[in-house]
Design a protein around this motif. Structure first.
Motif, PDB file in Angstrom:
ATOM      1  N   ALA A 203       0.611  -0.980   0.476  1.00 60.23           N
ATOM      2  CA  ALA A 203       0.574  -0.071   0.499  1.00 60.23           C
ATOM      3  C   ALA A 203       0.883   1.036   0.186  1.00 60.23           C
ATOM      4  N   PRO A 204       0.277   2.054  -0.391  1.00 61.75           N
ATOM      5  CA  PRO A 204       0.878   3.403  -0.356  1.00 61.75           C
ATOM      6  C   PRO A 204       1.095   3.705   0.499  1.00 61.75           C
ATOM      7  N   ALA A 205       2.663   4.676   1.026  1.00 59.43           N
ATOM      8  CA  ALA A 205       2.049   4.725   2.351  1.00 59.43           C
ATOM      9  C   ALA A 205       1.206   6.372   2.857  1.00 59.43           C
ATOM     10  N   THR A 206       0.999   7.070   1.590  1.00 57.48           N
ATOM     11  CA  THR A 206      -0.186   7.738   2.024  1.00 57.48           C
ATOM     12  C   THR A 206      -1.340   7.236   2.109  1.00 57.48           C
ATOM     13  N   GLU A 207      -1.689   6.441   1.290  1.00 57.90           N
ATOM     14  CA  GLU A 207      -3.144   5.971   1.173  1.00 57.90           C
ATOM     15  C   GLU A 207      -3.311   5.314   2.340  1.00 57.90           C
ATOM     16  N   LEU A 208      -2.264   4.392   2.990  1.00 55.89           N
ATOM     17  CA  LEU A 208      -2.144   3.429   4.554  1.00 55.89           C
ATOM     18  C   LEU A 208      -2.365   4.180   5.526  1.00 55.89           C
ATOM     19  N   ALA A 209      -2.240   5.345   5.942  1.00 55.24           N
ATOM     20  CA  ALA A 209      -1.918   6.461   6.609  1.00 55.24           C
ATOM     21  C   ALA A 209      -3.366   7.224   6.418  1.00 55.24           C
ATOM     22  N   GLN A 210      -3.545   7.618   5.503  1.00 56.97           N
ATOM     23  CA  GLN A 210      -5.269   7.587   5.740  1.00 56.97           C
ATOM     24  C   GLN A 210      -6.156   6.885   6.087  1.00 56.97           C
ATOM     25  N   VAL A 211      -5.701   5.331   5.338  1.00 57.88           N
ATOM     26  CA  VAL A 211      -6.950   4.677   5.302  1.00 57.88           C
ATOM     27  C   VAL A 211      -6.851   4.667   7.644  1.00 57.88           C
ATOM     28  N   VAL A 212      -6.056   3.752   8.031  1.00 53.89           N
ATOM     29  CA  VAL A 212      -5.607   3.944   9.112  1.00 53.89           C
ATOM     30  C   VAL A 212      -6.262   5.141   9.765  1.00 53.89           C
ATOM     31  N   ALA A 213      -5.954   6.368   9.266  1.00 52.48           N
ATOM     32  CA  ALA A 213      -6.120   7.930  10.039  1.00 52.48           C
ATOM     33  C   ALA A 213      -8.260   7.818   9.972  1.00 52.48           C
ATOM     34  N   GLY A 214      -8.279   7.188   9.044  1.00 50.55           N
ATOM     35  CA  GLY A 214      -9.774   7.395   8.793  1.00 50.55           C
ATOM     36  C   GLY A 214     -10.563   6.501   9.497  1.00 50.55           C
ATOM     37  N   MET A 215      -9.708   5.045   9.969  1.00 44.67           N
ATOM     38  CA  MET A 215     -10.363   3.673  10.955  1.00 44.67           C
ATOM     39  C   MET A 215     -10.218   4.833  12.329  1.00 44.67           C
ATOM     40  N   THR A 216      -9.307   5.168  13.120  1.00 44.77           N
ATOM     41  CA  THR A 216      -9.436   6.503  14.314  1.00 44.77           C
ATOM     42  C   THR A 216     -10.197   7.276  13.915  1.00 44.77           C
ATOM     43  N   ARG A 217     -10.599   8.047  13.331  1.00 44.70           N
ATOM     44  CA  ARG A 217     -10.770   9.117  13.592  1.00 44.70           C
ATOM     45  C   ARG A 217     -12.619   8.801  13.075  1.00 44.70           C
ATOM     46  N   ARG A 218     -13.745   7.539  12.670  1.00 43.26           N
ATOM     47  CA  ARG A 218     -14.810   7.079  12.934  1.00 43.26           C
ATOM     48  C   ARG A 218     -14.951   6.635  13.858  1.00 43.26           C
ATOM     49  N   GLY A 219     -13.658   5.449  14.147  1.00 38.23           N
ATOM     50  CA  GLY A 219     -14.258   5.091  16.203  1.00 38.23           C
ATOM     51  C   GLY A 219     -15.060   4.611  16.453  1.00 38.23           C
ATOM     52  N   ARG A 220     -15.456   3.621  17.085  1.00 36.12           N
ATOM     53  CA  ARG A 220     -16.567   2.094  17.150  1.00 36.12           C
ATOM     54  C   ARG A 220     -17.537   2.602  17.982  1.00 36.12           C
ATOM     55  N   LYS A 221     -18.167   1.826  17.268  1.00 35.68           N
ATOM     56  CA  LYS A 221     -19.656   1.972  17.973  1.00 35.68           C
ATOM     57  C   LYS A 221     -19.915   1.694  19.626  1.00 35.68           C
ATOM     58  N   ALA A 222     -20.761   2.288  19.993  1.00 32.42           N
ATOM     59  CA  ALA A 222     -21.518   2.062  21.668  1.00 32.42           C
ATOM     60  C   ALA A 222     -22.014   0.675  21.431  1.00 32.42           C
ATOM     61  N   ALA A 223     -20.798  -0.390  22.401  1.00 35.25           N
ATOM     62  CA  ALA A 223     -21.329  -1.883  23.143  1.00 35.25           C
ATOM     63  C   ALA A 223     -22.578  -2.350  22.900  1.00 35.25           C
ATOM     64  N   VAL A 224     -23.253  -3.636  22.371  1.00 27.60           N
ATOM     65  CA  VAL A 224     -23.653  -3.394  22.093  1.00 27.60           C
ATOM     66  C   VAL A 224     -23.892  -5.277  23.095  1.00 27.60           C
ATOM     67  N   PRO A 225     -24.976  -5.652  23.856  1.00 25.03           N
ATOM     68  CA  PRO A 225     -24.568  -6.842  24.245  1.00 25.03           C
ATOM     69  C   PRO A 225     -24.397  -7.790  22.894  1.00 25.03           C
ATOM     70  N   ALA A 226     -23.592  -9.141  21.997  1.00 24.39           N
ATOM     71  CA  ALA A 226     -23.488  -9.819  21.920  1.00 24.39           C
ATOM     72  C   ALA A 226     -24.398 -10.851  21.671  1.00 24.39           C
ATOM     73  N   PRO A 227     -25.841 -11.441  20.550  1.00 23.75           N
ATOM     74  CA  PRO A 227     -26.830 -12.099  20.271  1.00 23.75           C
ATOM     75  C   PRO A 227     -26.430 -13.344  22.058  1.00 23.75           C
ATOM     76  N   GLU A 228     -25.822 -13.888  21.521  1.00 20.88           N
ATOM     77  CA  GLU A 228     -25.133 -15.190  22.566  1.00 20.88           C
ATOM     78  C   GLU A 228     -25.446 -14.846  24.056  1.00 20.88           C
ATOM     79  N   LEU A 229     -24.905 -13.355  24.216  1.00 22.17           N
ATOM     80  CA  LEU A 229     -25.053 -13.367  25.953  1.00 22.17           C
ATOM     81  C   LEU A 229     -26.110 -12.567  26.529  1.00 22.17           C
TER      82      LEU A 229
END
Length: 232
Positions: A203-229
């Protein structure tokens, strides 16, 4: 020969915040020449007959899949029924494989420096895994994939290329070429038998940095219980 990606996330993922939905992913995959995809949401197996039919109308086979957290480690479970979302231990994975011999188990990003990577657990449970992943996330300077490839060679396991896609820019740079008919069962059998080759470029370094930065910026969703739990 089929162009395949076996590790993909979409907006339907219950854990990661992702911009593109599954339909847009399928349409983009068609434009980039893919024949089959495994949408592997975290701890949820996407079950959408309409999407499956739409993908098929575009010439793309969807392989049922989930990226399940097993004893704290990420494991790709492909072509298993919805029961795959309920496995919690490696013993559960072994039982699932016995009950569903058409499915395959893949070790994703096994030696990346992340708490979810298998690391030494891959060695402990080597017999459970049908293939090892070479991930999109590498450059000419930084690459955690060769250790996985060496482990695969030492244990006579095939290496599959996957994007671990969280951003559509990733699609197509690392993928698998599978020598099989275009249906989920045939593709999984071919991978298990080693009729697969890796197609990858850094992956081009610039592209990879943008992909990872986007993942970090968007973050995670609020935790919800897994169906089986879930409790009553």
């Amino acid at each position: 020969m089929l162009k395949v990606d076996l590790h993909l996330h979409t907006a339907e993922d219950p854990e990661d915040v992702i911009v593109h939905d599954a339909r847009l992913l399928v349409e983009t995959a068609r434009e980039r020449g893919f024949d089959a995809l495994a949408i592997t949401l975290h701890n949820r197996q996407l079950d959408d007959p309409g999407l499956t039919a739409y993908a098929e109308s575009l010439g793309i086979t969807l392989i049922p899949g989930v990226e399940r957290t097993v004893e704290g480690c990420h494991v790709l479970l492909l072509n298993f029924p919805q029961a795959a979302t309920g496995v919690r231990t490696f013993a559960d994975v072994a039982a699932l494989k016995l009950s569903c011999p058409d499915g395959i188990v893949i070790a994703p990003h096994p030696f990346f420096p992340h708490v979810s990577s298998l690391g030494s657990r891959l060695r402990e449970h080597a017999s459970l895994f049908d293939a090892v992943e070479w991930s999109y996330f590498w450059t000419g300077a930084i690459n955690f994939n060769p250790r996985a490839a060496r482990w695969a060679e030492a244990h006579a396991k095939p290496v599959v290329g996957s994007s671990d896609l969280h951003d559509l820019r990733q699609l197509g740079r690392t993928c698998s070429l599978v020598f099989a008919e275009r249906n989920a069962g045939a593709i999984c059998r071919a991978i298990r038998e080693g009729r697969v080759s890796l197609q990858t470029s850094p992956a081009p370094a610039t592209e990879l940095a943008q992909v990872v930065a986007g993942m970090t910026r968007r973050g995670r969703k609020a935790a919800v219980p897994a169906p089986e739990l879930a409790t009553t």
